[in-house]
Write a protein that holds these residues in place. Structure first.
Motif, PDB file in Angstrom:
ATOM      1  N   ASN A  70       0.811  -1.225   0.000  1.00 31.44           N
ATOM      2  CA  ASN A  70       0.000   0.000   0.000  1.00 31.44           C
ATOM      3  C   ASN A  70       0.839   1.267   0.000  1.00 31.44           C
ATOM      4  OD1 ASN A  70      -2.368  -1.523   0.074  1.00 31.44           O
ATOM      5  ND2 ASN A  70      -2.535  -1.424   2.301  1.00 31.44           N
ATOM      6  N   ASN A  71       2.055   1.174   0.524  1.00 30.98           N
ATOM      7  CA  ASN A  71       2.897   2.366   0.675  1.00 30.98           C
ATOM      8  C   ASN A  71       4.061   2.433  -0.304  1.00 30.98           C
ATOM      9  OD1 ASN A  71       1.859   3.933   3.172  1.00 30.98           O
ATOM     10  ND2 ASN A  71       1.786   1.788   3.792  1.00 30.98           N
ATOM     11  N   GLY A  72       4.005   1.616  -1.346  1.00 33.16           N
ATOM     12  CA  GLY A  72       5.003   1.716  -2.407  1.00 33.16           C
ATOM     13  C   GLY A  72       6.337   1.060  -2.132  1.00 33.16           C
ATOM     14  N   TYR A  73       6.346   0.112  -1.182  1.00 32.51           N
ATOM     15  CA  TYR A  73       7.608  -0.549  -0.827  1.00 32.51           C
ATOM     16  C   TYR A  73       7.788  -1.920  -1.480  1.00 32.51           C
ATOM     17  CZ  TYR A  73       8.052   2.945   2.925  1.00 32.51           C
ATOM     18  OH  TYR A  73       8.171   4.115   3.634  1.00 32.51           O
ATOM     19  N   ALA A  74       6.821  -2.349  -2.273  1.00 32.00           N
ATOM     20  CA  ALA A  74       6.949  -3.660  -2.921  1.00 32.00           C
ATOM     21  C   ALA A  74       8.113  -3.633  -3.913  1.00 32.00           C
ATOM     22  CB  ALA A  74       5.651  -4.024  -3.643  1.00 32.00           C
ATOM     23  N   PHE A  75       8.770  -4.779  -4.056  1.00 29.53           N
ATOM     24  CA  PHE A  75       9.891  -4.942  -4.997  1.00 29.53           C
ATOM     25  C   PHE A  75      11.077  -4.042  -4.678  1.00 29.53           C
ATOM     26  CE2 PHE A  75       5.954  -5.623  -7.596  1.00 29.53           C
ATOM     27  CZ  PHE A  75       6.066  -7.001  -7.736  1.00 29.53           C
ATOM     28  N   THR A  76      11.324  -3.779  -3.426  1.00 28.54           N
ATOM     29  CA  THR A  76      12.458  -2.918  -3.061  1.00 28.54           C
ATOM     30  C   THR A  76      13.368  -3.633  -2.065  1.00 28.54           C
ATOM     31  OG1 THR A  76      11.143  -1.910  -1.292  1.00 28.54           O
ATOM     32  CG2 THR A  76      11.205  -0.752  -3.404  1.00 28.54           C
ATOM     33  N   THR A  77      14.616  -3.187  -2.024  1.00 29.87           N
ATOM     34  CA  THR A  77      15.554  -3.689  -1.030  1.00 29.87           C
ATOM     35  C   THR A  77      15.361  -2.910   0.268  1.00 29.87           C
ATOM     36  OG1 THR A  77      17.265  -2.079  -1.622  1.00 29.87           O
ATOM     37  CG2 THR A  77      17.223  -4.170  -2.860  1.00 29.87           C
ATOM     38  N   TYR A  78      15.987  -3.359   1.329  1.00 22.96           N
ATOM     39  CA  TYR A  78      15.886  -2.661   2.613  1.00 22.96           C
ATOM     40  C   TYR A  78      16.412  -1.235   2.481  1.00 22.96           C
ATOM     41  CZ  TYR A  78      16.212  -2.123   7.748  1.00 22.96           C
ATOM     42  OH  TYR A  78      16.060  -1.712   9.054  1.00 22.96           O
ATOM     43  N   ARG A  79      17.555  -1.084   1.823  1.00 20.77           N
ATOM     44  CA  ARG A  79      18.136   0.259   1.655  1.00 20.77           C
ATOM     45  C   ARG A  79      17.186   1.158   0.869  1.00 20.77           C
ATOM     46  NH1 ARG A  79      22.869   3.048   1.871  1.00 20.77           N
ATOM     47  NH2 ARG A  79      24.012   1.267   2.698  1.00 20.77           N
ATOM     48  N   GLU A  80      16.577   0.634  -0.186  1.00 19.17           N
ATOM     49  CA  GLU A  80      15.640   1.426  -0.982  1.00 19.17           C
ATOM     50  C   GLU A  80      14.429   1.844  -0.149  1.00 19.17           C
ATOM     51  OE1 GLU A  80      16.464  -0.417  -5.463  1.00 19.17           O
ATOM     52  OE2 GLU A  80      15.034  -1.388  -4.120  1.00 19.17           O
ATOM     53  N   ARG A  81      13.968   0.936   0.708  1.00 17.97           N
ATOM     54  CA  ARG A  81      12.809   1.265   1.544  1.00 17.97           C
ATOM     55  C   ARG A  81      13.157   2.358   2.553  1.00 17.97           C
ATOM     56  NH1 ARG A  81      12.247  -4.377   1.072  1.00 17.97           N
ATOM     57  NH2 ARG A  81      13.060  -4.879   3.149  1.00 17.97           N
ATOM     58  N   VAL A  82      14.328   2.273   3.117  1.00 20.20           N
ATOM     59  CA  VAL A  82      14.767   3.308   4.059  1.00 20.20           C
ATOM     60  C   VAL A  82      14.908   4.651   3.335  1.00 20.20           C
ATOM     61  CG1 VAL A  82      16.691   4.105   5.490  1.00 20.20           C
ATOM     62  CG2 VAL A  82      15.885   1.749   5.689  1.00 20.20           C
ATOM     63  N   ASP A  83      15.446   4.633   2.125  1.00 20.31           N
ATOM     64  CA  ASP A  83      15.597   5.863   1.345  1.00 20.31           C
ATOM     65  C   ASP A  83      14.234   6.499   1.068  1.00 20.31           C
ATOM     66  OD1 ASP A  83      18.325   5.666   1.271  1.00 20.31           O
ATOM     67  OD2 ASP A  83      18.424   4.795  -0.744  1.00 20.31           O
ATOM     68  N   ILE A  84      13.265   5.674   0.697  1.00 22.90           N
ATOM     69  CA  ILE A  84      11.913   6.176   0.418  1.00 22.90           C
ATOM     70  C   ILE A  84      11.321   6.800   1.674  1.00 22.90           C
ATOM     71  CG2 ILE A  84       9.540   5.490  -0.134  1.00 22.90           C
ATOM     72  CD1 ILE A  84      10.770   3.285  -1.944  1.00 22.90           C
ATOM     73  N   ALA A  85      11.469   6.099   2.800  1.00 24.08           N
ATOM     74  CA  ALA A  85      10.929   6.599   4.068  1.00 24.08           C
ATOM     75  C   ALA A  85      11.572   7.926   4.460  1.00 24.08           C
ATOM     76  CB  ALA A  85      11.142   5.567   5.174  1.00 24.08           C
ATOM     77  N   LEU A  86      12.885   8.041   4.289  1.00 28.00           N
ATOM     78  CA  LEU A  86      13.589   9.284   4.628  1.00 28.00           C
ATOM     79  C   LEU A  86      13.164  10.439   3.720  1.00 28.00           C
ATOM     80  CD1 LEU A  86      17.215   7.980   5.346  1.00 28.00           C
ATOM     81  CD2 LEU A  86      15.525   8.795   7.004  1.00 28.00           C
ATOM     82  N   GLU A  87      12.961  10.142   2.438  1.00 28.02           N
ATOM     83  CA  GLU A  87      12.502  11.173   1.500  1.00 28.02           C
ATOM     84  C   GLU A  87      11.142  11.712   1.931  1.00 28.02           C
ATOM     85  OE1 GLU A  87      12.488   9.554  -2.426  1.00 28.02           O
ATOM     86  OE2 GLU A  87      14.676   9.345  -2.518  1.00 28.02           O
ATOM     87  N   ARG A  88      10.285  10.816   2.368  1.00 27.49           N
ATOM     88  CA  ARG A  88       8.942  11.240   2.788  1.00 27.49           C
ATOM     89  C   ARG A  88       9.001  12.066   4.078  1.00 27.49           C
ATOM     90  NH1 ARG A  88       5.793   5.531   1.379  1.00 27.49           N
ATOM     91  NH2 ARG A  88       5.838   5.835  -0.894  1.00 27.49           N
ATOM     92  N   ILE A  89       9.901  11.692   4.962  1.00 32.41           N
ATOM     93  CA  ILE A  89      10.075  12.464   6.194  1.00 32.41           C
ATOM     94  C   ILE A  89      10.557  13.876   5.846  1.00 32.41           C
ATOM     95  CG2 ILE A  89      11.505  12.697   8.260  1.00 32.41           C
ATOM     96  CD1 ILE A  89      11.412   9.614   8.488  1.00 32.41           C
ATOM     97  N   CYS A  90      11.518  13.965   4.927  1.00 34.12           N
ATOM     98  CA  CYS A  90      12.048  15.274   4.515  1.00 34.12           C
ATOM     99  C   CYS A  90      10.963  16.118   3.860  1.00 34.12           C
ATOM    100  CB  CYS A  90      13.220  15.089   3.543  1.00 34.12           C
ATOM    101  SG  CYS A  90      14.706  14.429   4.315  1.00 34.12           S
ATOM    102  N   GLU A  91      10.141  15.496   3.008  1.00 28.31           N
ATOM    103  CA  GLU A  91       9.065  16.218   2.341  1.00 28.31           C
ATOM    104  C   GLU A  91       8.053  16.742   3.358  1.00 28.31           C
ATOM    105  OE1 GLU A  91       7.535  13.399  -0.424  1.00 28.31           O
ATOM    106  OE2 GLU A  91       9.231  13.607  -1.826  1.00 28.31           O
ATOM    107  N   ALA A  92       7.707  15.895   4.334  1.00 30.06           N
ATOM    108  CA  ALA A  92       6.735  16.298   5.361  1.00 30.06           C
ATOM    109  C   ALA A  92       7.275  17.460   6.185  1.00 30.06           C
ATOM    110  CB  ALA A  92       6.405  15.112   6.258  1.00 30.06           C
ATOM    111  N   ARG A  93       8.570  17.400   6.530  1.00 29.50           N
ATOM    112  CA  ARG A  93       9.175  18.476   7.326  1.00 29.50           C
ATOM    113  C   ARG A  93       9.292  19.755   6.504  1.00 29.50           C
ATOM    114  NH1 ARG A  93      13.838  15.279  10.897  1.00 29.50           N
ATOM    115  NH2 ARG A  93      12.354  13.973  12.044  1.00 29.50           N
ATOM    116  N   ALA A  94       9.549  19.621   5.206  1.00 30.32           N
ATOM    117  CA  ALA A  94       9.631  20.800   4.335  1.00 30.32           C
ATOM    118  C   ALA A  94       8.275  21.488   4.251  1.00 30.32           C
ATOM    119  CB  ALA A  94      10.098  20.388   2.942  1.00 30.32           C
ATOM    120  N   GLU A  95       7.214  20.701   4.178  1.00 31.38           N
ATOM    121  CA  GLU A  95       5.860  21.262   4.137  1.00 31.38           C
ATOM    122  C   GLU A  95       5.551  21.992   5.443  1.00 31.38           C
ATOM    123  OE1 GLU A  95       3.103  18.172   3.250  1.00 31.38           O
ATOM    124  OE2 GLU A  95       3.869  17.849   1.221  1.00 31.38           O
ATOM    125  N   LEU A  96       6.002  21.410   6.555  1.00 29.55           N
ATOM    126  CA  LEU A  96       5.776  22.032   7.864  1.00 29.55           C
ATOM    127  C   LEU A  96       6.487  23.384   7.944  1.00 29.55           C
ATOM    128  CD1 LEU A  96       4.588  21.766  10.720  1.00 29.55           C
ATOM    129  CD2 LEU A  96       6.691  20.597  11.397  1.00 29.55           C
TER     130      LEU A  96
END
Length: 213
Positions: A118-144
């Motif tokens: 549901n969150n776009g993590y299918a077919f990814t490695t652990y590192r890729e999933r962490v990168d995606i999660a960090l990008e989303r955290i950065c985007e959320a903080r930028a919006e704030l």
């Protein structure tokens, strides 16, 4: 860096940024006792579901889907199933053929797989999933930060407006020969106004506007 060292390092990142542990692999320190299915097993489930979606919703024939390489399945998931936000439009329900494909997976296994799908993590490695999660955290903080800057801009405009109104009152006091004490009070008010006094949330602004109406 060995695989174990990389997993430990990524586990530390997950902890540091409070990322959902459902993105962690079964070899992570966060899992034990088979709670988390392996990435390989989850990939096999995801491949079946992609083909099922391609057939049911996009009318692609199984004879064609049977020859799809893994790269094409991954591409279809990212380009046709995921939204621009990186999440799915319709959350996955584990019923019918999808449930059958997952066999005797535990409820916890299903929960982890659904979260990743549901969150776009299918077919990814652990590192890729962490990168995606960090990008989303950065985007959320930028919006704030952007929201706070917007509030600051509104507050500065309000401050300028109030100072102008005080100047008008001061001019009026001079014109009408009112007491010097009043002029002194008005100047003191103007000099001591701070932008923080005008900072308020959009909700508070709406409440003020309603009360004025």
């Amino acid at each position: 860096m060995s695989t174990k060292e990389e997993i430990r390092m990524l586990d530390d990142v997950v902890e540091e940024f409070d990322i959902d542990t459902k993105i962690c692999p079964h070899t992570s320190s966060y899992w034990s006792g088979g709670d988390c299915p392996s990435d390989m097993l989850q990939d096999s489930w995801a491949m079946f579901i992609v083909k099922n979606v391609a057939n049911k919703e996009f009318k692609i024939k199984y004879t064609e889907l049977r020859n799809w390489p893994e790269s094409q399945i991954r591409k279809f998931y990212r380009e046709q199933i995921l939204l621009k936000s990186g999440t799915v439009e319709k959350e996955l329900t584990l019923t019918g053929p999808v449930a059958d494909a997952m066999g005797h997976a535990s409820d916890r296994n299903k929960e982890i797989f659904q979260y990743r799908w549901n969150n776009g993590y299918a077919f990814t490695t652990y590192r890729e999933r962490v990168d995606i999660a960090l990008e989303r955290i950065c985007e959320a903080r930028a919006e704030l930060v952007a929201d706070k800057v917007k509030l600051l801009e509104v507050a500065e405009k309000s401050l300028t407006k109030v100072r102008m109104e005080i100047d008008e009152l001061t001019d009026m006091a001079h014109a009408k020969n009112m007491s010097p004490r009043l002029t002194k009070i008005l100047n003191h008010m103007k000099d001591n106004l701070r932008v923080t006094e005008f900072l308020q949330s959009e909700k508070e602004e709406e409440e003020v506007e309603k009360s004025e109406d």
